[in-house]
Design a protein around this motif. Structure first.
Motif, mmCIF file in Angstrom:
data_model
loop_
_atom_site.group_PDB
_atom_site.id
_atom_site.type_symbol
_atom_site.label_atom_id
_atom_site.label_comp_id
_atom_site.label_asym_id
_atom_site.label_seq_id
_atom_site.Cartn_x
_atom_site.Cartn_y
_atom_site.Cartn_z
ATOM 1 N N MET A 1 -1.954 15.883 49.338
ATOM 2 C CA MET A 1 -1.260 14.698 48.863
ATOM 3 C C MET A 1 -1.065 14.825 47.352
ATOM 4 S SD MET A 1 -2.443 10.728 49.040
ATOM 5 C CE MET A 1 -1.931 10.390 50.701
ATOM 6 N N ALA A 2 0.098 14.458 46.901
ATOM 7 C CA ALA A 2 0.446 14.600 45.492
ATOM 8 C C ALA A 2 -0.435 13.724 44.599
ATOM 9 C CB ALA A 2 1.910 14.272 45.279
ATOM 10 N N LEU A 3 -0.773 12.546 45.076
ATOM 11 C CA LEU A 3 -1.611 11.667 44.269
ATOM 12 C C LEU A 3 -2.972 12.303 44.014
ATOM 13 C CD1 LEU A 3 -1.986 8.986 42.826
ATOM 14 C CD2 LEU A 3 -2.725 8.002 44.990
ATOM 15 N N ASP A 4 -3.513 12.970 45.027
ATOM 16 C CA ASP A 4 -4.791 13.667 44.851
ATOM 17 C C ASP A 4 -4.681 14.736 43.780
ATOM 18 O OD1 ASP A 4 -5.970 12.129 46.819
ATOM 19 O OD2 ASP A 4 -5.690 13.627 48.393
ATOM 20 N N ASP A 5 -3.574 15.489 43.784
ATOM 21 C CA ASP A 5 -3.364 16.523 42.770
ATOM 22 C C ASP A 5 -3.289 15.911 41.380
ATOM 23 O OD1 ASP A 5 -3.247 18.682 44.591
ATOM 24 O OD2 ASP A 5 -1.141 18.248 45.011
ATOM 25 N N LYS A 6 -2.580 14.800 41.272
ATOM 26 C CA LYS A 6 -2.442 14.131 39.972
ATOM 27 C C LYS A 6 -3.796 13.632 39.468
ATOM 28 C CE LYS A 6 2.310 12.565 40.436
ATOM 29 N NZ LYS A 6 3.203 11.401 40.431
ATOM 30 N N LEU A 7 -4.540 12.980 40.350
ATOM 31 C CA LEU A 7 -5.848 12.451 39.947
ATOM 32 C C LEU A 7 -6.824 13.566 39.593
ATOM 33 C CD1 LEU A 7 -6.293 9.548 42.532
ATOM 34 C CD2 LEU A 7 -5.721 9.359 40.106
ATOM 35 N N ALA A 44 -1.635 21.459 34.598
ATOM 36 C CA ALA A 44 -0.892 22.192 35.632
ATOM 37 C C ALA A 44 -1.011 21.490 36.984
ATOM 38 C CB ALA A 44 -1.395 23.626 35.732
ATOM 39 N N LYS A 45 -2.212 21.031 37.326
ATOM 40 C CA LYS A 45 -2.400 20.314 38.595
ATOM 41 C C LYS A 45 -1.588 19.024 38.624
ATOM 42 C CE LYS A 45 -7.070 21.876 39.714
ATOM 43 N NZ LYS A 45 -8.480 21.440 39.857
ATOM 44 N N GLU A 46 -1.586 18.333 37.492
ATOM 45 C CA GLU A 46 -0.835 17.080 37.428
ATOM 46 C C GLU A 46 0.665 17.345 37.600
ATOM 47 O OE1 GLU A 46 -0.522 13.098 34.631
ATOM 48 O OE2 GLU A 46 -1.767 14.765 33.960
ATOM 49 N N LYS A 47 1.174 18.379 36.956
ATOM 50 C CA LYS A 47 2.597 18.741 37.091
ATOM 51 C C LYS A 47 2.904 19.171 38.525
ATOM 52 C CE LYS A 47 3.844 17.946 32.931
ATOM 53 N NZ LYS A 47 4.606 16.744 32.646
ATOM 54 N N PHE A 48 1.970 19.887 39.153
ATOM 55 C CA PHE A 48 2.142 20.288 40.547
ATOM 56 C C PHE A 48 2.282 19.057 41.433
ATOM 57 C CE2 PHE A 48 0.244 21.657 44.674
ATOM 58 C CZ PHE A 48 1.246 22.535 45.035
ATOM 59 N N GLY A 49 1.494 18.039 41.164
ATOM 60 C CA GLY A 49 1.597 16.783 41.906
ATOM 61 C C GLY A 49 2.961 16.140 41.706
ATOM 62 N N ASP A 50 3.482 16.203 40.480
ATOM 63 C CA ASP A 50 4.814 15.657 40.204
ATOM 64 C C ASP A 50 5.884 16.407 40.998
ATOM 65 O OD1 ASP A 50 3.750 13.821 38.409
ATOM 66 O OD2 ASP A 50 4.207 15.040 36.634
ATOM 67 N N VAL A 51 5.763 17.733 41.053
ATOM 68 C CA VAL A 51 6.729 18.548 41.790
ATOM 69 C C VAL A 51 6.675 18.217 43.280
ATOM 70 C CG1 VAL A 51 7.288 20.919 42.485
ATOM 71 C CG2 VAL A 51 6.791 20.404 40.091
ATOM 72 N N LYS A 52 5.452 18.058 43.809
ATOM 73 C CA LYS A 52 5.317 17.707 45.222
ATOM 74 C C LYS A 52 5.950 16.350 45.508
ATOM 75 C CE LYS A 52 1.317 18.574 47.315
ATOM 76 N NZ LYS A 52 -0.135 18.736 47.521
ATOM 77 N N ASP A 53 5.769 15.393 44.591
ATOM 78 C CA ASP A 53 6.392 14.083 44.761
ATOM 79 C C ASP A 53 7.913 14.199 44.774
ATOM 80 O OD1 ASP A 53 4.217 12.414 45.055
ATOM 81 O OD2 ASP A 53 4.131 11.836 42.942
ATOM 82 N N ALA A 54 8.446 14.967 43.838
ATOM 83 C CA ALA A 54 9.896 15.131 43.754
ATOM 84 C C ALA A 54 10.439 15.799 45.018
ATOM 85 C CB ALA A 54 10.266 15.946 42.521
ATOM 86 N N ALA A 55 9.735 16.805 45.502
ATOM 87 C CA ALA A 55 10.173 17.498 46.719
ATOM 88 C C ALA A 55 10.126 16.550 47.921
ATOM 89 C CB ALA A 55 9.312 18.724 46.974
ATOM 90 N N SER A 56 9.101 15.752 47.985
ATOM 91 C CA SER A 56 8.973 14.794 49.084
ATOM 92 C C SER A 56 10.095 13.759 49.025
ATOM 93 C CB SER A 56 7.621 14.099 49.009
ATOM 94 O OG SER A 56 7.492 13.137 50.016
ATOM 95 N N ASP A 57 10.378 13.266 47.817
ATOM 96 C CA ASP A 57 11.458 12.295 47.655
ATOM 97 C C ASP A 57 12.803 12.902 48.055
ATOM 98 O OD1 ASP A 57 9.619 10.457 46.747
ATOM 99 O OD2 ASP A 57 10.143 10.694 44.625
ATOM 100 N N MET A 58 13.012 14.154 47.661
ATOM 101 C CA MET A 58 14.262 14.825 48.000
ATOM 102 C C MET A 58 14.377 15.008 49.513
ATOM 103 S SD MET A 58 16.029 18.241 46.371
ATOM 104 C CE MET A 58 14.558 19.204 46.490
ATOM 105 N N ALA A 59 13.292 15.382 50.162
ATOM 106 C CA ALA A 59 13.301 15.561 51.609
ATOM 107 C C ALA A 59 13.604 14.240 52.310
ATOM 108 C CB ALA A 59 11.962 16.126 52.080
ATOM 109 N N GLU A 60 13.030 13.162 51.814
ATOM 110 C CA GLU A 60 13.307 11.841 52.395
ATOM 111 C C GLU A 60 14.777 11.485 52.222
ATOM 112 O OE1 GLU A 60 11.441 9.694 54.246
ATOM 113 O OE2 GLU A 60 10.014 11.358 54.293
ATOM 114 N N GLY A 61 15.343 11.805 51.069
ATOM 115 C CA GLY A 61 16.754 11.541 50.824
ATOM 116 C C GLY A 61 17.647 12.312 51.777
ATOM 117 N N VAL A 62 17.291 13.553 52.032
ATOM 118 C CA VAL A 62 18.061 14.378 52.963
ATOM 119 C C VAL A 62 17.966 13.800 54.378
ATOM 120 C CG1 VAL A 62 18.180 16.652 54.071
ATOM 121 C CG2 VAL A 62 17.922 16.488 51.592
ATOM 122 N N LYS A 63 16.774 13.389 54.773
ATOM 123 C CA LYS A 63 16.603 12.782 56.100
ATOM 124 C C LYS A 63 17.470 11.547 56.243
ATOM 125 C CE LYS A 63 11.839 14.206 57.003
ATOM 126 N NZ LYS A 63 10.451 13.705 57.147
#
Length: 68
Positions: A1-7, A44-63
């Protein structure tokens, strides 16, 4: 989960900064360097969480587009 990565990243940054400052105060260059490294890993972990969030948002948009 991206939030876990951010935290986790934020925690690592805080611990790293504490080590870095402790190393500076005591003159322990190794502890200072470890703190800096840990802080960078946290960022780096926090940025990774941001990237995962963006990818998830993009996937939801495509769906949503495919449903239309």
């Amino acid at each position: 989960m991206a939030l876990d990565d951010k935290l986790d990243g934020m925690k690592d940054q805080a611990v790293g900064k504490t080590k870095e400052v402790s190393g500076k105060v005591t003159g322990d260059k190794q502890t200072e360097a470890e703190g800096k490294a840990e802080g960078l890993m946290g960022k780096a972990k926090e940025k990774f969480g941001d990237v995962k969030d963006a990818a998830s948002d993009m996937a939801e948009g495509v769906k949503e587009k495919l449903k239309e």
